[in-house]
Design a protein around this motif. Sequence first.
Motif, PDB file in Angstrom:
ATOM      1  N   ALA A   1      -6.416 -21.131  13.967  1.00 15.18           N
ATOM      2  CA  ALA A   1      -6.714 -22.328  13.192  1.00 15.18           C
ATOM      3  C   ALA A   1      -7.036 -21.936  11.746  1.00 15.18           C
ATOM      4  N   ARG A   2      -7.341 -22.932  10.912  1.00 18.08           N
ATOM      5  CA  ARG A   2      -7.616 -22.697   9.492  1.00 18.08           C
ATOM      6  C   ARG A   2      -9.029 -23.162   9.169  1.00 18.08           C
ATOM      7  N   PRO A   3      -9.877 -22.274   8.642  1.00 17.70           N
ATOM      8  CA  PRO A   3     -11.250 -22.664   8.310  1.00 17.70           C
ATOM      9  C   PRO A   3     -11.380 -23.168   6.880  1.00 17.70           C
ATOM     10  N   ILE A   4     -12.303 -24.090   6.684  1.00 21.97           N
ATOM     11  CA  ILE A   4     -12.753 -24.435   5.334  1.00 21.97           C
ATOM     12  C   ILE A   4     -14.258 -24.612   5.408  1.00 21.97           C
ATOM     13  N   MET A   5     -14.979 -23.977   4.499  1.00 23.28           N
ATOM     14  CA  MET A   5     -16.436 -23.923   4.581  1.00 23.28           C
ATOM     15  C   MET A   5     -17.054 -24.636   3.379  1.00 23.28           C
ATOM     16  N   ALA A   6     -16.852 -25.919   3.289  1.00 25.59           N
ATOM     17  CA  ALA A   6     -17.343 -26.703   2.151  1.00 25.59           C
ATOM     18  C   ALA A   6     -18.668 -27.361   2.511  1.00 25.59           C
TER      19      ALA A   6
END
Length: 265
Positions: free
Chosen positions: A39-44
């Motif tokens: 999967a693809r992470p985004i840590m906003a």
Amino acid sequence: MRKLNEIRAAVRDRRPLIHCITNPISINQCANAVLAAGARPIMAEHPAEVKEITESADALVLNLGNITDVRMESMEIALRAAKEKGIPVVLDAVGTACSGLRREFAARLLATAAPAVLKGNYSEIYALYRTAYRASGVDADAALGEDEVREAAGELAGKYGITVLASGKTDIVTDGTRFALIRNGTPQLAAITGTGCMLGVLCGAYLPVCPGMEAAAAACAMLGCCGQIAETEKGSGTFLVNLLDALSTVTDEQLEELIELEETR
């Protein structure tokens, strides 16, 4: 339940975007765990952008570790956005057994919107069930028995209509009626920080392709089996590298051979 190899393949095919609002202590390991799952992470976490980013994500993971005012504000904004868009959520109740602030905040989040998966170690889940209960630090209380936690997890799952994951020597996953008991893992998983957080984001990575019960059980089996593969006598640093390697290279055949999962009611 759906087999782990099918869930893994579905994630790799879809490559879902997983929005993680987590703590800086484990953020790197969490991002790498999501990537290892395919999967693809985004840590906003800035309050001004989390609504927009959550709306574009396939799952949301909220982790209460190392909580701050800004992160709390962002979590509430993101949770409301996920509720409006029907985006599945993992609530990782880190520290609810030792912090009244986190326990009350978790209760507020649960009242705002029911997550697909409520995750915590034995002490954290028990503290949400018995609000007078207290533990020391963020580690699970060794005095808590599997039967006690199983009761607590089942009651919480039934109360909120969700899946509850209580991690421990035996991981307990329940929707209030069905139970999955996963007996994989190694004590070395507790010797490095962030493995519980990695378990939470793995749940998030699997949620876009399967229901909460299956996603949580698959995450427990995956991390536990990879922990066994990663075992080493060289020390914690080598174990962490081995664990990340195993998460990204483990085969379906290895997992099939290692998984110890019991389904019951």
